[in-house]
Design an enzyme around this catalytic site. Structure first.
Site, mmCIF file in Angstrom:
data_model
loop_
_atom_site.group_PDB
_atom_site.id
_atom_site.type_symbol
_atom_site.label_atom_id
_atom_site.label_comp_id
_atom_site.label_asym_id
_atom_site.label_seq_id
_atom_site.Cartn_x
_atom_site.Cartn_y
_atom_site.Cartn_z
ATOM 1 N N HIS A 84 0.806 -1.221 0.000
ATOM 2 C CA HIS A 84 0.000 0.000 0.000
ATOM 3 C C HIS A 84 0.848 1.284 0.000
ATOM 4 O O HIS A 84 0.822 2.054 -0.949
ATOM 5 C CB HIS A 84 -0.908 0.043 1.237
ATOM 6 N N ASP A 85 1.575 1.515 1.091
ATOM 7 C CA ASP A 85 2.285 2.790 1.257
ATOM 8 C C ASP A 85 3.465 2.945 0.301
ATOM 9 O O ASP A 85 3.667 4.032 -0.247
ATOM 10 C CB ASP A 85 2.728 2.968 2.721
#
Length: 315
Positions: free
Chosen positions: A244-245
């Site tokens: 995700h990040d």
């Protein structure tokens, strides 16, 4: 500064395993200056996420970046943390050395506002936690969206299931009022939502390749991701994990990785019981009466290229 090729990035985060990998990615880039890091509650309590940010910046070779402690709780609701996903220490139970320094005296919103005022048009913001610090910063400096060059947010689930509810993604659900403030503030905003991150995964093969890379950076990162892959194997059925990040970090510094997107105003549902924290894009073809600035929602990326860049960064 003006004319140089260096990107200046303020990272607002709640480390967190995938936050750690996002910081690794930025720190490995000679063309990126990490101007500051703001810590927020989310994956863990804010004191822990700030302490983790200090440890990670030392691990990844950026020991001079100022880290500021931000909001300890959402604007309205009670905080919810995620030790089951990221470990009780937020880093998959990997113990990093005690940091050599403390956070700065300024709060995270104060640090962001000061840096944006001092460098108008030159600061990019990567927000990979709940958006509480950013909402408070906009309250302190309503011109922040004009002072900042670009904002990339990891959050939301636009046309895909949520991860903490049928429609809710963790960062947005952790502070829906803050997210609604930020999406309505007028930033030049790219949204990297679960729509794209759940399909951008560190595969078992990629994790195995990382595990063979020597050195503290790669070995500790392997340790973080091992814990994360254990959690995600219950979702995917194989030992892999969503990036995700780090994907949001890559979209900021390597925009060419984006292969598909659409633009639409986004609102966050704050009233519903089943839908509180839902990110609602108005994709009707006829422009709605919505005055808010459209957000660019990333829908596809060059996954293989991203994973290659990520591995290079950890080498």
């Amino acid at each position: 500064s003006g004319g140089s090729l260096t990107m200046r990035v303020f990272v607002d985060c709640d480390p967190g395993i995938d936050d750690a990998v996002a910081l690794a990615y930025l720190a490995a880039r000679p063309d990126v200056e990490i101007a500051g890091v703001g810590a927020v509650f989310g994956n863990n309590a804010v004191e822990v996420t700030a302490d983790n940010a200090l440890r990670l910046l030392e691990l990844y070779g950026r020991p001079d970046v100022p880290v500021a402690v931000g909001c300890a709780r959402p604007l309205v609701q009670e905080p919810r943390l995620a030790p089951h996903v990221h470990g009780t220490n937020g880093l998959g139970e990997v113990e990093l050395p005690e940091p050599a320094r403390k956070p700065v005296a300024e709060s995270a919103p104060e640090l962001l506002v000061r840096l944006a005022r001092e460098n108008p048009g030159e600061l990019d913001v990567l927000a990979v936690g709940p958006l509480t610090n950013l909402a408070v910063a906009v309250g302190m400096e309503p011109k922040l969206p004009q002072l900042v060059r670009k904002l990339v947010v990891m959050g939301g689930a636009v046309s895909t299931p949520g991860n903490v509810g049928p429609h809710g993604e963790a960062n947005i659900v952790n502070d829906p009022e803050a997210a609604e403030t930020v999406f309505g503030a007028g930033f030049d905003l790219d949204l990297v939502a679960l729509d794209v991150t759940m399909g951008t995964v560190a595969t078992p093969e990629w994790l195995a390749e990382l595990a063979l890379v020597p050195g503290d950076k790669a070995q500790h990162t392997t340790g973080f991701l091992d814990f994360y892959a254990d959690f995600y194997s219950r979702i995917y059925g194989v030992r892999q994990c969503a990036m995700h990040d780090p994907l949001a970090a890559a979209v900021l510094v390597d925009p060419r990785l984006v292969t598909g997107s659409f633009e639409a105003p986004i609102r966050v549902e704050t009233a519903g019981t089943l839908t509180r924290g839902m990110t609602v894009a108005d994709r009707r073809p006829v422009p709605s009466t919505d005055e808010r600035r459209p957000v660019r929602v990333v829908t596809s990326v060059a996954d293989a290229e991203f994973l290659r860049l990520m591995l290079d960064a950890l080498r």
